[in-house]
Design an enzyme around this catalytic site. Structure first.
Site, PDB file in Angstrom:
ATOM      1  N   ALA A   1      40.068  55.944  43.779  1.00  0.00           N
ATOM      2  CA  ALA A   1      41.115  55.597  43.302  1.00  0.00           C
ATOM      3  C   ALA A   1      42.408  56.579  42.091  1.00  0.00           C
ATOM      4  O   ALA A   1      41.501  56.077  40.281  1.00  0.00           O
ATOM      5  CB  ALA A   1      41.413  53.534  42.793  1.00  0.00           C
TER       6      ALA A   1
ATOM      7  N   GLY B   1      42.834  54.353  32.818  1.00  0.00           N
ATOM      8  CA  GLY B   1      41.539  54.277  33.832  1.00  0.00           C
ATOM      9  C   GLY B   1      41.614  53.210  34.702  1.00  0.00           C
ATOM     10  O   GLY B   1      42.642  52.873  34.388  1.00  0.00           O
ATOM     11  N   ASN B   2      41.270  52.551  35.456  1.00  0.00           N
ATOM     12  CA  ASN B   2      41.089  51.621  36.560  1.00  0.00           C
ATOM     13  C   ASN B   2      39.618  51.596  37.159  1.00  0.00           C
ATOM     14  O   ASN B   2      38.842  51.700  36.415  1.00  0.00           O
ATOM     15  CB  ASN B   2      42.312  52.449  37.696  1.00  0.00           C
ATOM     16  N   HIS B   3      39.979  49.758  37.049  1.00  0.00           N
ATOM     17  CA  HIS B   3      38.626  49.415  37.152  1.00  0.00           C
ATOM     18  C   HIS B   3      37.996  49.250  39.055  1.00  0.00           C
ATOM     19  O   HIS B   3      37.153  48.683  39.409  1.00  0.00           O
ATOM     20  CB  HIS B   3      39.438  47.552  38.114  1.00  0.00           C
TER      21      HIS B   3
END
Ligand code: CTP
Length: 400
Positions: A277, A209-211
């Site tokens: 994102a 995943g990402n932030h």
């Protein structure tokens, strides 16, 4: 402004004397004006002047010491079409930013059902203090409209930024607020927004995943709703929440799920703003049971995810308008331009992690818009809601 109900809050700064002129202008434009003064402001302008000009009694205390009658701050909140606080001192600003309620004006602010507009006024060093800047950003984040202080001669004898906007400017900002709210410039338009990260499963308990917090996409949704649009929000895993009668939210987890949602709905929308994102890659194989530790270092084979924005660009009709985002760490404009062309966008919103206050985990953003005619527009660091408003305003001006 005919018949509009304006609740005017006055706080204790020297610019309070100018509020007499503001009340007269608002009344001349047909508004009904009621006022609340903080006790400190009574040293700068007499309640008698304020009540005479507004034609209504002034609220100052929580209860009337002569009659013992309680002042109903909730009633003020229900009555008004807009709350305007001018001048706004650093002290009241700090209390508003923190939800403090130690006078009638603050209690009313917390009870308001309508929008709030403020006109800060203070000395130049106070106005540029990081604490004051932080509080102003917090107010913007709470959807308060801030009329910036102006530059000029200050009561201290110094010169600089901090002077309350002139009564004419405040009057015009209030008039513009009513005009904008009335027109709802995107009424009848359906907007597709993607927001948040995507999670690409490795096994039943792990993912790539990402932030991304999803905040920017949700603020964009709010800004479109404020303009009367119907919003379809396709959101990856996020803690953000939004409820509105013109909002439909589709929750997804992976890029593939987001892609399917966009494919089903893009044709029915006239505007697309893709702020998600999206993970560019996903594990080729998703283990059906939890992967166990082993003595050898594991390898995860990745495959490319669909580029959802590029698909929407390739399937865009001449009546559809498409906006993308790009988060770059280097060559911001060159890379942005390549994405704009490749994905067939009308404009792209650029931001870089290099700018202090911009990025995933903060509440502020610093954006630059690059359009199909190669025009570049830079915006100041602002709350994410203000940045969202700037994007929507830019879009409205482009499609008109
Ligand atoms: N985007 C998308 N689907 C993807 C990847 C990106 O819809 N699979 C969208 C994002 O929502 C954003 C824009 O494309 O609006 C730019 O995303 P970004 O990740 O910055 O660009 P990429 O094209 O993925 O290029 P790179 O990661 O190499 O910078």
């Amino acid at each position: 402004m005919q018949g509009k109900r304006i609740l005017l809050g006055i706080t204790g700064g020297i610019a309070a004397y100018k509020i007499a002129f503001l009340i007269r202008m608002l009344k001349k434009s047909g508004a009904v004006v009621r006022t609340i003064m903080t006790p400190a402001s009574c040293d700068f302008i007499s309640p008698l002047v304020v009540s005479t000009l507004s034609g209504n009694p002034v609220g100052i205390e929580f209860w009337n010491k002569q009659t013992g009658v309680w002042t109903n701050h909730v009633e003020y909140g229900l009555w008004a079409d807009v709350l305007v606080i001018a001048p706004l001192t650093a002290s009241t600003l700090a209390k508003m930013a923190n939800g403090n309620s130690d006078n009638l004006l603050l209690a009313t602010y917390l009870s308001m059902k309508c929008p709030t507009i403020v006109a800060p006024a203070m000395d130049l060093d106070m106005y540029k203090h990081p604490a004051v800047k932080r509080n102003l950003l917090q107010l913007e984040d709470d959807h308060v409209l801030v009329i910036p202080a102006e530059s000029g001669e200050l009561a201290s004898g110094l010169e600089g930024e901090g002077r309350m906007a002139e009564p004419e400017t405040i009057h015009d900002a209030v008039a513009a607020f009513f005009k904008k709210n009335k027109s709802g410039r995107l009424q009848g338009r359906k907007v597709l927004i993607t927001a948040g990260p995507t999670y690409e499963a490795i096994d039943p308990v792990r993912f790539i995943g990402n932030h991304s917090s999803g905040k920017m996409g949700f603020e964009i949704a709010k800004a479109f709703l404020a303009e009367g649009a119907e919003v379809l929000l396709v959101a990856g895993p996020t803690h953000q929440s939004l409820v509105h009668h013109r909002l439909q939210q589709i929750d997804v987890v992976s890029a593939e799920e987001m892609f399917q949602a966009v494919k089903s709905h893009w044709e029915s929308c006239s505007i697309g703003v893709f702020a998600a994102a999206v993970a560019d890659y996903a594990p080729k194989v998703v283990a059906t049971s939890k992967l166990k530790k082993s003595d050898t270092d594991p390898t995860i084979e990745l495959v490319k995810n669909p580029d959802i924005l590029a698909w929407a660009g390739a399937n865009k009709s001449k009546d559809q308008y498409l906006v993308g985002f790009a988060l770059e760490t280097e060559n911001l404009v060159q890379n942005g331009l390549v994405k704009l062309k490749k994905k067939n966008l009308n404009f792209i919103v650029l931001n870089t992690l290099a700018d202090e206050g911009a990025g995933f985990s903060v509440d502020t953003n610093k954006i630059t818009i690059l359009d199909e005619c190669n025009k570049q527009t830079e915006f100041e660091l602002s709350s994410k809601f203000k940045a969202a408003e700037n994007i929507v305003e830019y879009l409205i001006n482009s499609i008109q």
